[in-house]
Design a protein around this motif. Structure first.
Motif, PDB file in Angstrom:
ATOM      1  N   GLU A   1       0.793  -0.974  -0.349  1.00 32.87           N
ATOM      2  CA  GLU A   1       0.214   0.327   0.080  1.00 32.87           C
ATOM      3  C   GLU A   1       0.727   1.395   0.087  1.00 32.87           C
ATOM      4  OE1 GLU A   1      -2.774   2.381   2.634  1.00 32.87           O
ATOM      5  OE2 GLU A   1      -2.966  -0.028   3.482  1.00 32.87           O
ATOM      6  N   LYS A   2       1.898   1.245   0.415  1.00 27.94           N
ATOM      7  CA  LYS A   2       2.835   2.680   0.899  1.00 27.94           C
ATOM      8  C   LYS A   2       4.023   2.575   0.435  1.00 27.94           C
ATOM      9  CE  LYS A   2       0.940   3.248   5.565  1.00 27.94           C
ATOM     10  NZ  LYS A   2      -0.312   3.453   5.035  1.00 27.94           N
ATOM     11  N   LEU A   3       4.292   1.291  -0.929  1.00 30.57           N
ATOM     12  CA  LEU A   3       5.093   1.662  -1.349  1.00 30.57           C
ATOM     13  C   LEU A   3       4.725   1.777  -2.890  1.00 30.57           C
ATOM     14  CD1 LEU A   3       7.975  -0.462  -0.182  1.00 30.57           C
ATOM     15  CD2 LEU A   3       7.724   2.189  -0.486  1.00 30.57           C
ATOM     16  N   GLY A   4       3.753   1.184  -3.894  1.00 37.57           N
ATOM     17  CA  GLY A   4       2.312   1.230  -4.763  1.00 37.57           C
ATOM     18  C   GLY A   4       3.339   0.413  -5.384  1.00 37.57           C
TER      19      GLY A   4
ATOM     20  N   LEU B   1      15.615  -0.950  -0.968  1.00 36.81           N
ATOM     21  CA  LEU B   1      14.927   0.192  -2.397  1.00 36.81           C
ATOM     22  C   LEU B   1      15.561   1.261  -2.368  1.00 36.81           C
ATOM     23  CD1 LEU B   1      11.343   2.121  -1.699  1.00 36.81           C
ATOM     24  CD2 LEU B   1      12.995   1.251  -0.047  1.00 36.81           C
ATOM     25  N   THR B   2      15.275   1.324  -3.544  1.00 36.83           N
ATOM     26  CA  THR B   2      15.729   2.841  -4.013  1.00 36.83           C
ATOM     27  C   THR B   2      14.770   4.046  -3.700  1.00 36.83           C
ATOM     28  OG1 THR B   2      16.852   2.270  -6.134  1.00 36.83           O
ATOM     29  CG2 THR B   2      17.062   4.019  -6.433  1.00 36.83           C
ATOM     30  N   VAL B   3      15.506   5.326  -2.711  1.00 35.74           N
ATOM     31  CA  VAL B   3      15.451   6.178  -2.559  1.00 35.74           C
ATOM     32  C   VAL B   3      15.861   7.553  -3.224  1.00 35.74           C
ATOM     33  CG1 VAL B   3      14.699   5.703  -0.205  1.00 35.74           C
ATOM     34  CG2 VAL B   3      16.769   6.428  -0.492  1.00 35.74           C
TER      35      VAL B   3
ATOM     36  N   LEU C   1      12.630  10.094   4.173  1.00 34.85           N
ATOM     37  CA  LEU C   1      11.865  10.609   5.702  1.00 34.85           C
ATOM     38  C   LEU C   1      10.216  10.482   4.884  1.00 34.85           C
ATOM     39  CD1 LEU C   1      13.525  13.553   6.700  1.00 34.85           C
ATOM     40  CD2 LEU C   1      13.944  11.172   7.336  1.00 34.85           C
ATOM     41  N   TYR C   2       9.734  10.599   3.706  1.00 27.77           N
ATOM     42  CA  TYR C   2       8.659  10.585   3.947  1.00 27.77           C
ATOM     43  C   TYR C   2       7.709   8.927   4.536  1.00 27.77           C
ATOM     44  CZ  TYR C   2       4.155   9.180   1.916  1.00 27.77           C
ATOM     45  OH  TYR C   2       2.511   8.323   1.733  1.00 27.77           O
TER      46      TYR C   2
END
Length: 93
Positions: free
Chosen positions: A41-44, A68-70, A77-78
């Motif tokens: 849900e959060k990462l889609g 994951l890649t940010v 932070l989100y």
């Protein structure tokens, strides 16, 4: 000269992070399925990998490694904030 660095002297120091980068979060929850649903849900549709880390001695808690890649600090932070706000996730490191 070997000087000790006190935690007090590090206050306000930010690590230098070069984006985009691969980032890891340690996720602790109670049920793998509910944690996985929260992550979806959060990462889609963002690509990520999830691997098991540990299970508590009595099997009540699991810890998972999320990688994951940010692309920037705001996204990093989100994601931390969104994950910690989810009731199925007990702790994010």
């Amino acid at each position: 000269m070997n000087e000790k660095i006190s935690p007090k002297s590090l206050k306000g120091c930010k690590p230098e992070i070069h984006y985009p980068c691969v980032w890891q979060y340690k996720i602790i929850g109670m049920k793998r399925q509910t944690v996985q649903a929260a992550l979806s849900e959060k990462l889609g549709d963002a690509p990520y990998s999830l691997s098991e880390s540990r299970t508590s001695k009595q099997g009540k808690y699991i810890s998972l490694n999320l990688e994951l890649t940010v692309h920037n600090e705001e996204q990093r932070l989100y994601l931390y904030s969104a994950l910690t706000a989810d009731p199925s996730i007990k702790l994010v490191l």
